[in-house]
Each structure stands twice: as C-alpha cells, then as structure tokens.
Design a protein around this motif. Structure first.
Motif, PDB file in Angstrom:
ATOM      1  N   ILE A  94       9.973   1.180   7.390  1.00  0.00           N
ATOM      2  CA  ILE A  94      10.261   1.301   5.965  1.00  0.00           C
ATOM      3  C   ILE A  94      11.140   2.530   5.806  1.00  0.00           C
ATOM      4  O   ILE A  94      10.791   3.608   6.283  1.00  0.00           O
ATOM      5  N   THR A  95      12.277   2.372   5.143  1.00  0.00           N
ATOM      6  CA  THR A  95      13.138   3.501   4.844  1.00  0.00           C
ATOM      7  C   THR A  95      13.120   3.690   3.338  1.00  0.00           C
ATOM      8  O   THR A  95      13.468   2.778   2.587  1.00  0.00           O
ATOM      9  N   ILE A  96      12.666   4.863   2.913  1.00  0.00           N
ATOM     10  CA  ILE A  96      12.539   5.172   1.486  1.00  0.00           C
ATOM     11  C   ILE A  96      13.350   6.420   1.181  1.00  0.00           C
ATOM     12  O   ILE A  96      13.258   7.415   1.896  1.00  0.00           O
TER      13      ILE A  96
ATOM     14  N   ASP B  71      14.059   5.936  -5.021  1.00  0.00           N
ATOM     15  CA  ASP B  71      15.473   5.707  -5.321  1.00  0.00           C
ATOM     16  C   ASP B  71      16.014   4.521  -4.541  1.00  0.00           C
ATOM     17  O   ASP B  71      16.899   3.810  -5.006  1.00  0.00           O
ATOM     18  N   SER B  72      15.516   4.311  -3.330  1.00  0.00           N
ATOM     19  CA  SER B  72      15.997   3.237  -2.466  1.00  0.00           C
ATOM     20  C   SER B  72      14.879   2.846  -1.512  1.00  0.00           C
ATOM     21  O   SER B  72      14.107   3.696  -1.077  1.00  0.00           O
ATOM     22  N   LEU B  73      14.825   1.553  -1.178  1.00  0.00           N
ATOM     23  CA  LEU B  73      13.778   1.045  -0.289  1.00  0.00           C
ATOM     24  C   LEU B  73      14.349  -0.081   0.558  1.00  0.00           C
ATOM     25  O   LEU B  73      14.988  -0.992   0.036  1.00  0.00           O
ATOM     26  N   SER B  74      14.157   0.011   1.861  1.00  0.00           N
ATOM     27  CA  SER B  74      14.479  -1.113   2.739  1.00  0.00           C
ATOM     28  C   SER B  74      13.385  -1.206   3.789  1.00  0.00           C
ATOM     29  O   SER B  74      12.776  -0.204   4.161  1.00  0.00           O
TER      30      SER B  74
ATOM     31  N   ARG C 131      22.208  -4.367  -4.102  1.00  0.00           N
ATOM     32  CA  ARG C 131      22.213  -3.327  -3.071  1.00  0.00           C
ATOM     33  C   ARG C 131      20.999  -3.508  -2.173  1.00  0.00           C
ATOM     34  O   ARG C 131      19.916  -3.826  -2.633  1.00  0.00           O
ATOM     35  N   THR C 132      21.194  -3.249  -0.868  1.00  0.00           N
ATOM     36  CA  THR C 132      20.098  -3.410   0.080  1.00  0.00           C
ATOM     37  C   THR C 132      19.168  -2.210   0.112  1.00  0.00           C
ATOM     38  O   THR C 132      18.025  -2.334   0.522  1.00  0.00           O
ATOM     39  N   GLY C 133      19.654  -1.050  -0.253  1.00  0.00           N
ATOM     40  CA  GLY C 133      18.901   0.179  -0.045  1.00  0.00           C
ATOM     41  C   GLY C 133      19.333   0.795   1.273  1.00  0.00           C
ATOM     42  O   GLY C 133      19.884   0.116   2.146  1.00  0.00           O
ATOM     43  N   ILE C 134      19.106   2.066   1.403  1.00  0.00           N
ATOM     44  CA  ILE C 134      19.520   2.808   2.595  1.00  0.00           C
ATOM     45  C   ILE C 134      18.706   2.361   3.807  1.00  0.00           C
ATOM     46  O   ILE C 134      17.498   2.161   3.715  1.00  0.00           O
TER      47      ILE C 134
ATOM     48  N   ARG D 107       0.824  -1.212   0.000  1.00  0.00           N
ATOM     49  CA  ARG D 107       0.000   0.000   0.000  1.00  0.00           C
ATOM     50  C   ARG D 107       0.855   1.257   0.000  1.00  0.00           C
ATOM     51  O   ARG D 107       0.541   2.231  -0.692  1.00  0.00           O
ATOM     52  N   VAL D 108       1.949   1.250   0.743  1.00  0.00           N
ATOM     53  CA  VAL D 108       2.846   2.414   0.763  1.00  0.00           C
ATOM     54  C   VAL D 108       3.492   2.606  -0.612  1.00  0.00           C
ATOM     55  O   VAL D 108       3.474   3.704  -1.171  1.00  0.00           O
ATOM     56  N   VAL D 109       4.025   1.543  -1.169  1.00  0.00           N
ATOM     57  CA  VAL D 109       4.691   1.624  -2.464  1.00  0.00           C
ATOM     58  C   VAL D 109       3.689   1.981  -3.565  1.00  0.00           C
ATOM     59  O   VAL D 109       3.993   2.756  -4.478  1.00  0.00           O
ATOM     60  N   SER D 110       2.466   1.463  -3.478  1.00  0.00           N
ATOM     61  CA  SER D 110       1.431   1.782  -4.461  1.00  0.00           C
ATOM     62  C   SER D 110       1.104   3.266  -4.475  1.00  0.00           C
ATOM     63  O   SER D 110       0.838   3.845  -5.534  1.00  0.00           O
ATOM     64  N   LEU D 111       1.131   3.895  -3.308  1.00  0.00           N
ATOM     65  CA  LEU D 111       0.884   5.337  -3.247  1.00  0.00           C
ATOM     66  C   LEU D 111       1.929   6.080  -4.075  1.00  0.00           C
ATOM     67  O   LEU D 111       1.605   6.985  -4.836  1.00  0.00           O
ATOM     68  N   PHE D 112       3.187   5.688  -3.949  1.00  0.00           N
ATOM     69  CA  PHE D 112       4.255   6.319  -4.729  1.00  0.00           C
ATOM     70  C   PHE D 112       4.006   6.107  -6.222  1.00  0.00           C
ATOM     71  O   PHE D 112       4.121   7.033  -7.019  1.00  0.00           O
TER      72      PHE D 112
END
Length: 176
Positions: free
Chosen positions: A51-53, A36-39, A153-156, A23-28
């Motif tokens: 969630i770190t975006i 740019d980065s997601l963990s 890469r893991t993402g930040i 749901r969070v990613v769908s909003l974006f």
C-alpha cells in the motif's frame, strides 16, 4: 495545506488478506488524517500487498501515523519513502475538450510531455501520462485552458532507489 505541512509517502507492506486495506484506511479515518493519494497491489510475493499512501502533515503527525499503522495486525512494515531516495510516479488519464483549431496544440503538448493519445473524438482527446507529481501538475496546468472534461488518477506508487527492497528493510532502519 498550511505552511508547516509537507507531503509524505508511506510504503506499507501488508499480508495479502481480504479486509487489510479497509483496516489501514479506517485507522486514517478514525484519527482524522486525510489521505492525499492511495495505491495498492500485490507484490512480487503473492502473500503480500504493498500500500502506498501519501499524507500531508507535520513531522510529529507523520511519526504518529507510522507507529499506529505499524501496530495493525496484518502490517509487516511501514517505511517512509524519501523523495530524493525513491522513485515516485503516478498515472493520469485526462480527457481534454478540443476544437478543430486547438487540436494540434494539445497533440504537440502531449508529445513534449511524452503523453500517449488513447482516444480521439470530434470534440475530445483522451491522454495518458505517467510521471512525477511536478510533471503531471505542469501538464494538467497546460491542459486546463482547453477544458478538462474528465480525469482519473491512479495515486502515487513508489520504490526506493538502489538494490534494497521493502521486504528486506529491518525494523531498526525503519526507525532511522
């Protein structure tokens, strides 16, 4: 990224339920914002995930993102992690092509950057490095001439400096 755009790191505390990340990613996605980065992972309290975006944009766009994400049902907090007030790290695994002649150069650079050698074959070395985006980018720039075969890469991931935790930040501090 155009000259007005800057990178922003958002820490989002959410209920640890199936489908929340989607749901969070769908909003974006619906709003046309690029991530740019997601963990993401469970926090010290198993009822919550963090969630770190990392997003790029100008200040008004980031403020709009924070407000829209904050309205989602399972979101408890949205907090912007300021670079100087936070610790931000990423893990990268990179497989580098090595000829016998340049293997020692790759190993020497790995030692300088405190990268860990995870695997060695007759034609490649796989390295693991953790650090800031600048450190990782510098390392990758130096590895590029040898030939990067593969990279993951893991993402930040980020934490605020000091004693305060995301779960204890008040909504009034969020707005500041």
């Amino acid at each position: 990224m155009n000259t007005k755009e800057k990178r922003y790191t958002l820490a989002i505390l959410v209920n640890n339920h199936p489908g929340v990340l989607m749901r969070v990613v769908s909003l974006f996605s619906r709003r046309g914002y690029n991530i740019d980065s997601l963990s993401v992972g469970e926090t010290e309290n198993e009822a919550f995930s963090r969630i770190t975006i990392v997003v790029s944009g100008d200040r008004p766009v980031v403020e709009q993102i924070k407000k829209q994400v904050g309205k989602l049902y399972d979101v408890q907090r949205v907090y912007e992690m300021a670079g100087e007030k936070s610790l931000q790290r990423e893990l990268v695994m990179v497989k580098v092509s090595t000829e016998h002649d340049d293997r020692s150069q790759v190993i020497e650079l790995a030692e300088i950057f405190k990268a860990k050698i995870n695997d060695v074959t007759s034609s490649t070395i796989t390295l693991e490095i953790t650090g800031s985006l600048d450190k990782i980018q510098s390392f990758l720039d130096l590895m590029a001439p040898f030939g990067i075969v593969e990279m993951a890469r893991t993402g930040i991931t980020a934490l605020e400096r000091g004693a305060r935790a995301l779960s204890s930040i008040s909504f009034s501090e969020d707005e500041a």
